[in-house]
Design a protein around this motif. Structure first.
Motif, PDB file in Angstrom:
ATOM      1  N   LEU A 114       0.616  -1.301   0.089  1.00 48.15           N
ATOM      2  CA  LEU A 114       0.046  -0.038   0.436  1.00 48.15           C
ATOM      3  C   LEU A 114       1.051   1.165  -0.064  1.00 48.15           C
ATOM      4  CD1 LEU A 114      -3.356  -1.042   2.729  1.00 48.15           C
ATOM      5  CD2 LEU A 114      -3.176  -0.435  -0.212  1.00 48.15           C
ATOM      6  N   ALA A 115       1.750   0.966   0.572  1.00 40.64           N
ATOM      7  CA  ALA A 115       3.023   2.606   0.693  1.00 40.64           C
ATOM      8  C   ALA A 115       3.332   2.714  -0.337  1.00 40.64           C
ATOM      9  CB  ALA A 115       4.116   2.283   1.112  1.00 40.64           C
ATOM     10  N   GLN A 116       3.042   1.848  -1.229  1.00 42.27           N
ATOM     11  CA  GLN A 116       4.353   2.018  -2.735  1.00 42.27           C
ATOM     12  C   GLN A 116       2.856   2.307  -3.414  1.00 42.27           C
ATOM     13  OE1 GLN A 116       6.217  -1.659  -3.802  1.00 42.27           O
ATOM     14  NE2 GLN A 116       7.912  -1.638  -1.890  1.00 42.27           N
ATOM     15  N   GLN A 117       2.395   2.867  -3.389  1.00 38.32           N
ATOM     16  CA  GLN A 117       1.226   2.660  -4.118  1.00 38.32           C
ATOM     17  C   GLN A 117       1.252   4.552  -4.661  1.00 38.32           C
ATOM     18  OE1 GLN A 117      -1.183   0.902  -5.820  1.00 38.32           O
ATOM     19  NE2 GLN A 117      -0.278  -1.169  -5.030  1.00 38.32           N
ATOM     20  N   PRO A 118       1.087   4.600  -6.257  1.00 38.82           N
ATOM     21  CA  PRO A 118       1.331   5.803  -6.319  1.00 38.82           C
ATOM     22  C   PRO A 118       0.146   6.951  -5.785  1.00 38.82           C
ATOM     23  CG  PRO A 118       1.085   4.244  -8.445  1.00 38.82           C
ATOM     24  CD  PRO A 118       0.981   3.918  -6.902  1.00 38.82           C
ATOM     25  N   VAL A 119       0.978   8.005  -5.520  1.00 35.81           N
ATOM     26  CA  VAL A 119      -0.475   8.638  -5.557  1.00 35.81           C
ATOM     27  C   VAL A 119      -0.928   9.337  -6.361  1.00 35.81           C
ATOM     28  CG1 VAL A 119      -0.975  11.749  -4.210  1.00 35.81           C
ATOM     29  CG2 VAL A 119       1.069  10.042  -3.425  1.00 35.81           C
ATOM     30  N   PRO A 120      -2.748   9.444  -6.310  1.00 32.02           N
ATOM     31  CA  PRO A 120      -3.717   9.838  -7.967  1.00 32.02           C
ATOM     32  C   PRO A 120      -3.749  11.416  -7.764  1.00 32.02           C
ATOM     33  CG  PRO A 120      -4.654   9.225  -5.489  1.00 32.02           C
ATOM     34  CD  PRO A 120      -3.022   8.676  -5.002  1.00 32.02           C
ATOM     35  N   TYR A 121      -2.441  12.072  -8.146  1.00 32.73           N
ATOM     36  CA  TYR A 121      -2.328  12.899  -8.200  1.00 32.73           C
ATOM     37  C   TYR A 121      -3.347  13.792  -9.803  1.00 32.73           C
ATOM     38  CZ  TYR A 121       2.082  13.255  -5.703  1.00 32.73           C
ATOM     39  OH  TYR A 121       2.760  13.231  -4.798  1.00 32.73           O
ATOM     40  N   GLY A 160      -1.446  23.206 -18.156  1.00 30.47           N
ATOM     41  CA  GLY A 160      -1.354  23.418 -19.029  1.00 30.47           C
ATOM     42  C   GLY A 160      -2.995  22.995 -20.008  1.00 30.47           C
ATOM     43  N   ASN A 161      -3.130  23.654 -21.339  1.00 28.87           N
ATOM     44  CA  ASN A 161      -4.858  23.326 -22.317  1.00 28.87           C
ATOM     45  C   ASN A 161      -4.530  22.297 -22.589  1.00 28.87           C
ATOM     46  OD1 ASN A 161      -6.432  23.524 -24.689  1.00 28.87           O
ATOM     47  ND2 ASN A 161      -5.582  25.266 -24.080  1.00 28.87           N
ATOM     48  N   GLY A 162      -5.749  21.754 -21.795  1.00 29.32           N
ATOM     49  CA  GLY A 162      -6.325  20.542 -22.248  1.00 29.32           C
ATOM     50  C   GLY A 162      -6.147  19.725 -20.834  1.00 29.32           C
ATOM     51  N   GLY A 163      -5.134  19.810 -19.637  1.00 22.99           N
ATOM     52  CA  GLY A 163      -4.663  19.030 -18.966  1.00 22.99           C
ATOM     53  C   GLY A 163      -5.304  18.881 -17.640  1.00 22.99           C
ATOM     54  N   SER A 164      -4.241  19.005 -16.259  1.00 20.60           N
ATOM     55  CA  SER A 164      -5.392  18.979 -15.114  1.00 20.60           C
ATOM     56  C   SER A 164      -4.190  19.280 -13.780  1.00 20.60           C
ATOM     57  CB  SER A 164      -6.418  17.971 -14.164  1.00 20.60           C
ATOM     58  OG  SER A 164      -5.343  16.519 -14.243  1.00 20.60           O
ATOM     59  N   SER A 165      -4.240  18.843 -13.049  1.00 19.88           N
ATOM     60  CA  SER A 165      -3.811  19.169 -11.372  1.00 19.88           C
ATOM     61  C   SER A 165      -2.336  17.659 -11.422  1.00 19.88           C
ATOM     62  CB  SER A 165      -4.099  19.400 -10.573  1.00 19.88           C
ATOM     63  OG  SER A 165      -5.223  18.849 -10.119  1.00 19.88           O
ATOM     64  N   LYS A 166      -3.390  16.975 -12.202  1.00 18.17           N
ATOM     65  CA  LYS A 166      -2.148  15.441 -12.567  1.00 18.17           C
ATOM     66  C   LYS A 166      -0.887  16.069 -13.180  1.00 18.17           C
ATOM     67  CE  LYS A 166      -4.625  13.618 -16.060  1.00 18.17           C
ATOM     68  NZ  LYS A 166      -5.388  12.007 -17.128  1.00 18.17           N
ATOM     69  N   GLU A 167      -0.963  17.559 -14.259  1.00 16.48           N
ATOM     70  CA  GLU A 167       0.401  16.783 -15.121  1.00 16.48           C
ATOM     71  C   GLU A 167       1.497  16.981 -13.714  1.00 16.48           C
ATOM     72  OE1 GLU A 167      -0.647  20.455 -17.243  1.00 16.48           O
ATOM     73  OE2 GLU A 167      -1.799  19.216 -18.599  1.00 16.48           O
ATOM     74  N   PHE A 168       1.332  17.926 -12.692  1.00 16.30           N
ATOM     75  CA  PHE A 168       2.500  17.854 -11.385  1.00 16.30           C
ATOM     76  C   PHE A 168       2.919  16.979 -10.988  1.00 16.30           C
ATOM     77  CE2 PHE A 168       0.365  21.803 -12.389  1.00 16.30           C
ATOM     78  CZ  PHE A 168       1.588  22.539 -13.607  1.00 16.30           C
TER      79      PHE A 168
END
Length: 274
Positions: free
Chosen positions: A18-25, A58-66
Motif C-alpha cells: 500500500l505504501a508503494q502505491q503512487p499518489v493519484p494526483y 496547461g491547455n486540456g490538462g489538469s493538476s495531475k500534470e504536476f
C-alpha cells in the motif's frame, strides 16, 4: 505460533504494498476539495505545509500534470494544485474562456483560502495565466515561474508546425455543431489558445513580481518570443533548457524543481551583468 508469524508477515507485506502505491494526483480524495468561485466549482488538491505555492497546468490538462513537481515542493511549501475552469474536475458551463477569467479565478480562490499571496508556477497555458494574474492582481503573486508561455496566438510566437496544426483544427471545427457536452467543452478549451492571449510586450513592465521565464530549446514556443518576454519584465531570470521540448518540468524534473526553488528563495533577482 507459525500461523501468527505468517499472518504478521502478510500484514506487513500488505502495508508495504500500500505504501508503494503512487499518489493519484489530480484525482486524490485525500487531498482534493472543491471551492465555489465566481460561479464555477473549482477543484484543487493541497499537499504539504509552508508558504503557499499555486500550480497551474496547461491547455486540456489538469493538476495531475504536476506528479513530478508536487512531491518535491510539498516538503517545504503548501502546494495548491488547481484544475482550471473547464479542465480536469472543475466544471464550467459557460460558452467561452479567457486567460483573464482564469487569472481572476486564481485570485478569488486565494482570497477564499484566506491567502494574501502565493508563489505561482505555471506550465504552458498555466504560465500565461500566471503572467496575467501578476498583471491583474499583483498583490496575489509573490514570485512566478512560467515555462512554455506565449503572449499572443500566431506564428510569431508559436513554432510554425504548431500554428499550422491549430489552423487545421480551427478550420475543421468552426462549422461543426457540438451536441456532446464533452466535445463542446473540448472545443471551448481549444478556442482559448486559438483566440488568446493578447498581452503586449509593453504591458509586462507592469509585472511587479519577480519572474522566472523558462522554455525548452525545442519548445513549441519560438525561442525569440521567450527571450522577448524575459527582456520586457522588470525583474526576471531566463532559462532555456537544453535538449528539451515543451514539457520541461517532466523531461528534466529534478533540475527543473531545484532551479525553480532556487529562484523562489533567491535574495536578489537582478539580471546577470553583461
Amino acid at each position: 505460533m507459525f500461523r501468527s508469524l505468517l499472518f504478521a508477515l502478510l500484514l506487513l507485506l500488505g502495508h508495504s504494498a500500500l505504501a508503494q502505491q503512487p499518489v493519484p494526483y489530480g484525482n486524490n480524495p485525500a487531498a482534493g476539495k472543491y471551492a465555489q468561485v465566481r460561479g464555477v466549482k473549482l477543484y484543487y488538491e493541497t499537499y504539504g505545509a509552508g508558504p503557499p505555492l499555486l500550480l497551474l497546468h496547461g491547455n486540456g490538462g489538469s493538476s495531475k500534470e504536476f506528479a513530478k513537481t508536487i512531491p518535491y515542493f510539498a516538503r517545504k511549501y503548501r502546494v495548491i494544485a488547481l484544475d482550471s475552469r473547464a479542465h480536469g474536475k472543475s466544471v464550467d458551463r459557460t460558452d467561452s474562456l479567457s486567460f483573464e477569467q482564469l487569472a481572476d479565478d486564481c485570485a478569488a480562490l486565494l482570497t477564499q483560502l484566506r491567502l494574501d499571496s502565493a508563489y505561482v508556477l505555471g506550465w504552458s497555458d498555466g504560465g500565461i495565466t500566471a503572467l496575467v494574474l501578476a498583471l491583474r492582481h499583483p498583490e496575489k503573486v509573490k514570485r512566478l515561474a512560467a515555462t512554455g508561455a506565449n503572449l499572443w496566438p500566431d506564428s510569431t510566437a508559436l513554432m510554425p508546425e504548431l500554428w499550422q496544426q491549430m489552423k487545421r483544427g480551427y478550420q475543421e471545427g468552426r462549422t461543426q455543431t457540438f451536441t456532446d457536452p464533452t466535445r463542446r467543452n473540448d472545443w471551448k478549451v481549444f478556442l482559448l489558445d486559438w483566440r488568446h492571449p493578447h498581452i503586449p510586450l509593453t504591458a509586462l513592465a507592469g509585472v511587479k513580481a519577480p519572474a522566472f521565464i523558462i522554455a525548452g530549446d525545442r519548445d513549441v514556443i519560438r525561442p525569440e518570443h521567450t527571450v522577448a518576454i524575459y527582456q520586457n519584465l522588470p525583474r526576471a531570470w531566463l532559462w532555456i533548457v537544453p535538449n528539451s521540448g515543451h514539457a520541461t518540468l517532466h523531461e528534466y524534473a529534478d533540475e527543473f524543481n531545484r532551479k525553480v526553488e532556487a529562484f523562489f528563495q533567491a535574495r536578489n533577482i537582478a539580471r546577470p551583468t553583461r
